[in-house]
Design a protein around this motif. Structure first.
Motif, short mmCIF file in Angstrom:
data_model
loop_
_atom_site.label_atom_id
_atom_site.label_comp_id
_atom_site.label_asym_id
_atom_site.label_seq_id
_atom_site.Cartn_x
_atom_site.Cartn_y
_atom_site.Cartn_z
N ALA A 1 0.85 -1.20 0.00
CA ALA A 1 0.00 0.00 0.00
C ALA A 1 0.88 1.24 0.00
O ALA A 1 1.87 1.31 0.74
N THR A 2 0.56 2.23 -0.82
CA THR A 2 1.30 3.50 -0.85
C THR A 2 0.30 4.65 -0.97
O THR A 2 -0.89 4.43 -1.15
N LYS A 3 0.80 5.86 -0.89
CA LYS A 3 -0.10 7.00 -1.11
C LYS A 3 -0.43 7.09 -2.60
O LYS A 3 0.29 6.57 -3.44
N ARG A 4 -1.53 7.78 -2.87
CA ARG A 4 -2.00 7.87 -4.25
C ARG A 4 -1.21 8.88 -5.07
O ARG A 4 -0.53 9.75 -4.52
N LEU B 1 -2.31 11.84 1.43
CA LEU B 1 -1.32 10.96 2.06
C LEU B 1 -1.89 9.58 2.40
O LEU B 1 -1.16 8.67 2.80
N LEU B 2 -3.18 9.39 2.27
CA LEU B 2 -3.79 8.12 2.64
C LEU B 2 -3.23 6.96 1.80
O LEU B 2 -3.02 7.12 0.60
N PRO B 3 -3.00 5.81 2.42
CA PRO B 3 -2.38 4.67 1.70
C PRO B 3 -3.40 3.87 0.91
O PRO B 3 -3.65 2.71 1.20
N TYR B 4 -3.96 4.49 -0.10
CA TYR B 4 -5.05 3.86 -0.85
C TYR B 4 -4.62 3.36 -2.23
O TYR B 4 -5.44 3.00 -3.05
N ARG B 5 -3.33 3.36 -2.49
CA ARG B 5 -2.82 2.81 -3.75
C ARG B 5 -2.19 1.46 -3.45
O ARG B 5 -1.46 1.33 -2.45
N PHE B 6 -2.50 0.48 -4.29
CA PHE B 6 -1.96 -0.87 -4.07
C PHE B 6 -1.17 -1.31 -5.28
O PHE B 6 -1.63 -1.19 -6.42
N ILE B 7 0.03 -1.83 -5.04
CA ILE B 7 0.88 -2.26 -6.14
C ILE B 7 1.39 -3.68 -5.89
O ILE B 7 1.52 -4.11 -4.75
#
Length: 207
Positions: free
Chosen positions: A167-170, A181-187
């Motif tokens: 999970a990372t920031k968008r 800053l929310l960790p709503y990106r997934f790679i």
DNA sequence: CAGCTGATGGGCT
DNA sequence: GCCCATCAGCTGG
């Protein structure tokens, strides 16, 4: 097996975004079939999410599809140039969506290269939300289309160990203040088709 | 390699 | 009239 309305209308959009990593996204358009394995997603959590098009309950002709029950496509034009492909999730009137940001090409690579105006060996063929959507033949007219039909759908792929999903920031949502800053990106860890610099992605893995 | 910038048009104030 | 959930192509190290 195609993911169905029950899957898309679950209430935990972050979990859906995570589960979509490794799934196979197919389009059958204009007699051409193309497929990618999804390696990067971003969740947008509707009314309370300043980065979302539906922030503060904003409802317009464009965003109306987000308010429907999960299982539809939300496609929009960004910077006057690129169509971005999103999946509507959650129940009716809860306008959540998940942006597909990158995929690993598996089927119809020649077709994708032709749509992109590049060669099949191009590592950037399906990297980045504008690029995957274009490679898959997605256009503005596909906004609102069902993901349970025979033109655009997603199937479960090989299961991915939880530790492989980071999970990372968008990306590109600095205008959203603290929500940026929310960790709503997934790679998918170490996958070369994930967008952004590999350096930044690796830094995110360590934290 | 990083960092900047022009392209280009629908959607909304 | 301004704002973008971006990309490719260029610049200077």
């Amino acid at each position: 097996m195609k993911l169905d309305e029950n899957f898309y209308s679950q209430s935990d959009t972050l979990n859906i975004a995570k589960q979509l990593i490794g799934c196979v996204w197919t389009t059958r358009l204009g007699g051409k079939t193309t497929q990618v394995k999804i390696v990067e997603t971003e969740a947008y959590l509707g009314i309370t999410d300043k980065a979302s098009h539906s922030a503060n309950g904003r409802l317009t002709a464009r965003t109306a599809v987000m308010y429907k029950s999960g299982g539809l496509a939300y496609v929009y034009l960004i910077y006057g140039i690129h169509c971005l492909f999103n999946i509507v999730t959650n129940a009716k009137d809860i306008p959540h969506a998940i942006l597909i940001r990158a995929g690993e090409p598996t089927t119809g690579i020649e077709t994708m290269a032709k749509r992109r105006g590049t060669n099949p060996q191009n590592r950037g063929l399906t990297k980045g939300p504008g690029n995957v959507a274009k490679a898959m033949g997605i256009e503005l007219s596909h906004s609102g289309i069902s993901l349970c039909g025979n033109q655009v759908w997603i199937e479960k792929g090989d299961s991915i160990p939880a530790a492989e999903i980071i999970a990372t920031k968008r990306i590109g949502v600095d205008y959203a203040g603290e929500d940026a800053l929310l960790p709503y990106r997934f790679i998918l860890k170490n996958n070369i088709y994930v967008s952004g610099s590999s350096k930044q992605n690796e830094a995110a893995i360590k934290t």
